[in-house]
Enzyme design. Structure first.
Site, PDB file in Angstrom:
ATOM      1  N   GLU A 174     -27.835  46.982   1.337  1.00  7.57           N
ATOM      2  CA  GLU A 174     -26.747  47.974   1.368  1.00  7.57           C
ATOM      3  C   GLU A 174     -25.995  47.906   0.049  1.00  7.57           C
ATOM      4  O   GLU A 174     -26.333  47.102  -0.825  1.00  7.57           O
ATOM      5  CB  GLU A 174     -25.807  47.710   2.550  1.00  7.57           C
ATOM      6  CG  GLU A 174     -25.149  46.344   2.482  1.00  7.57           C
ATOM      7  CD  GLU A 174     -24.305  45.991   3.712  1.00  7.57           C
ATOM      8  OE1 GLU A 174     -23.776  46.893   4.369  1.00  7.57           O
ATOM      9  OE2 GLU A 174     -24.187  44.785   3.981  1.00  7.57           O
ATOM     10  N   LEU A 211     -23.604  45.297   7.153  1.00 11.71           N
ATOM     11  CA  LEU A 211     -22.440  45.634   7.965  1.00 11.71           C
ATOM     12  C   LEU A 211     -22.729  46.944   8.709  1.00 11.71           C
ATOM     13  O   LEU A 211     -23.249  47.896   8.114  1.00 11.71           O
ATOM     14  CB  LEU A 211     -21.210  45.819   7.077  1.00 11.71           C
ATOM     15  CG  LEU A 211     -19.922  46.081   7.856  1.00 11.71           C
ATOM     16  CD1 LEU A 211     -19.428  44.791   8.509  1.00 11.71           C
ATOM     17  CD2 LEU A 211     -18.839  46.647   6.952  1.00 11.71           C
ATOM     18  N   LYS A 271     -17.307  41.470   9.256  1.00 18.74           N
ATOM     19  CA  LYS A 271     -16.538  42.012   8.122  1.00 18.74           C
ATOM     20  C   LYS A 271     -15.562  40.955   7.624  1.00 18.74           C
ATOM     21  O   LYS A 271     -14.354  41.017   7.860  1.00 18.74           O
ATOM     22  CB  LYS A 271     -15.834  43.321   8.502  1.00 18.74           C
ATOM     23  CG  LYS A 271     -15.455  44.147   7.271  1.00 18.74           C
ATOM     24  CD  LYS A 271     -15.116  45.572   7.654  1.00 18.74           C
ATOM     25  CE  LYS A 271     -14.501  46.352   6.528  1.00 18.74           C
ATOM     26  NZ  LYS A 271     -15.346  46.509   5.357  1.00 18.74           N
ATOM     27  N   TYR A 282     -11.362  41.604   7.874  1.00 21.62           N
ATOM     28  CA  TYR A 282     -10.551  42.750   7.468  1.00 21.62           C
ATOM     29  C   TYR A 282     -11.154  44.045   7.989  1.00 21.62           C
ATOM     30  O   TYR A 282     -12.278  44.063   8.504  1.00 21.62           O
ATOM     31  CB  TYR A 282     -10.354  42.790   5.953  1.00 21.62           C
ATOM     32  CG  TYR A 282     -11.535  43.291   5.138  1.00 21.62           C
ATOM     33  CD1 TYR A 282     -12.708  42.560   5.053  1.00 21.62           C
ATOM     34  CD2 TYR A 282     -11.464  44.501   4.466  1.00 21.62           C
ATOM     35  CE1 TYR A 282     -13.781  43.020   4.303  1.00 21.62           C
ATOM     36  CE2 TYR A 282     -12.534  44.959   3.704  1.00 21.62           C
ATOM     37  CZ  TYR A 282     -13.685  44.219   3.621  1.00 21.62           C
ATOM     38  OH  TYR A 282     -14.751  44.671   2.886  1.00 21.62           O
TER      39      TYR A 282
HETATM   40  N1  PMP Z   1     -21.296  47.759   3.987  1.00 20.85           N
HETATM   41  C1  PMP Z   1     -20.390  46.978   3.374  1.00 20.85           C
HETATM   42  C2  PMP Z   1     -20.838  45.675   2.784  1.00 20.85           C
HETATM   43  C3  PMP Z   1     -19.039  47.391   3.284  1.00 20.85           C
HETATM   44  O1  PMP Z   1     -18.129  46.593   2.692  1.00 20.85           O
HETATM   45  C4  PMP Z   1     -18.673  48.648   3.820  1.00 20.85           C
HETATM   46  C5  PMP Z   1     -17.265  49.143   3.683  1.00 20.85           C
HETATM   47  N2  PMP Z   1     -16.339  48.442   4.426  1.00 20.85           N
HETATM   48  C6  PMP Z   1     -19.649  49.417   4.462  1.00 20.85           C
HETATM   49  C7  PMP Z   1     -20.950  48.955   4.522  1.00 20.85           C
HETATM   50  C8  PMP Z   1     -19.306  50.752   5.080  1.00 20.85           C
HETATM   51  O2  PMP Z   1     -18.597  50.571   6.264  1.00 20.85           O
HETATM   52  P1  PMP Z   1     -17.558  51.693   6.770  1.00 20.85           P
HETATM   53  O3  PMP Z   1     -18.333  52.969   6.860  1.00 20.85           O
HETATM   54  O4  PMP Z   1     -17.114  51.214   8.089  1.00 20.85           O
HETATM   55  O5  PMP Z   1     -16.466  51.749   5.754  1.00 20.85           O
END
Ligand code: PMP
Length: 285
Positions: A179, A203, A147, A33
């Site tokens: 994270e 991520l 993701k 996603y």
């Molecule tokens: N880490 C995780 C586990 C996440 O789910 C997200 C949000 N999608 C992020 C980091 C932040 O990523 P982004 O800045 O691309 O939203």
């Protein structure tokens, strides 16, 4: 007014958006996603999300469900049909629907769905006072750089954080913060921003990537290294980033006030420069 959602090529009212019970996203979490922010009816930082989608798909050998141009067009169309001014767009791609078998199906066509969610991004109600986080064990799989829609561990983590009165859970593995359940994690010490380097353990946030570029331009030093919860308790400031929160101050970790319990100068500046860029992309300045 109910939303208009996208399902496999059609735009339908949300209660008519349906996928098969044999969809592999449902049976196996066999899917990817993405989430992109919208301000003033314009996509913010769309390209990094499209690139990350491509990477995630490649990593699990899943074909693109449509062309890149069609995917962008779907985002634009969802904004238009829902008159979305400010919020986020979710898209999910799965390996389609087929008889239940772990192996990749030969015939199945991937499933693609998309929907909007209204949310205040510029005037995030949590930004002025900052939020609380609690640390929790990181019980996820070993490929968090993908993701994946397999979000049970983040669901349980976020629920636990919520039950403990916190906004986010910071996951800890081998004594170090990885994270947040749906965000990247940062602390600030002596003016330097500290965050975990990219690897399979986290991520690669699109917000993180854009923030790094902006911070560099502003002369803010970012040190990519692991940090412990204890270091975080003693930090001058802490914050998280995500497409739905941009840069959000954290003022308490595990019940310990960080930086006097107020958003500090570095995070306030980083939020401001991020919002500035988002407003610029949204044609608001
Ligand atoms: N880490 C995780 C586990 C996440 O789910 C997200 C949000 N999608 C992020 C980091 C932040 O990523 P982004 O800045 O691309 O939203």
């Amino acid at each position: 007014m109910s939303r208009v959602v996208y399902v496999n090529g059609s735009y339908v009212p949300e209660n008519e958006g349906k996928v098969s019970i044999f969809d592999r996203g449902f049976l196996f979490a066999d899917g990817i996603y993405e989430v992109t922010a919208v301000i003033n009816g314009k996509l913010v930082d769309y390209e990094p999300h499209a690139e990350r989608l491509e990477r995630s798909l490649n990593e699990i050998s899943m074909a693109w469900p449509c062309s890149k141009a069609e995917l962008r067009q779907m985002h634009e169309e969802l904004i238009k049909r829902n008159k979305l001014d400010e919020g986020i767009i979710y898209i999910q791609v799965t390996r389609g629907s087929a008889d239940r078998d772990f192996k990749f199906p030969k015939e199945a066509k991937s499933t693609l769905i998309g929907f909007t969610q209204v949310q205040k991004l510029l005037e995030n109600p949590n930004a002025p006072a900052g939020v609380k986080v609690v640390t929790i064990p990181d019980i996820r799989w070993a490929r968090r750089d993908i993701k994946s829609v397999m979000l049970l561990a983040p669901v349980l983590g976020k629920q636990r954080a919520y039950e403990e009165g916190a906004f986010e859970g910071w996951m800890v593995e081998d004594g170090k913060v990885t994270e947040g359940t749906s965000s990247n994690a940062y602390i600030v010490k002596d003016g330097k921003v500290i965050t975990r380097p990219l690897s399979n353990s986290i991520l690669a946030g699109c917000t993180r990537r854009s923030l790094f570029r902006m911070a560099k331009e502003e002369g803010v030093v970012i040190e990519e290294r692991l940090f412990t919860p204890e270091e975080a308790y003693a930090a001058d400031e802490a914050f998280l980033t995500s497409a739905s929160n941009f840069v959000l101050p954290i003022v308490e970790i595990d019940g310990k006030r960080v930086g006097g319990g107020q958003p500090g100068p570095v995070v306030r500046k980083l939020r401001e420069i991020y919002l500035d860029e988002a407003r610029r992309q949204a044609g608001l300045k």
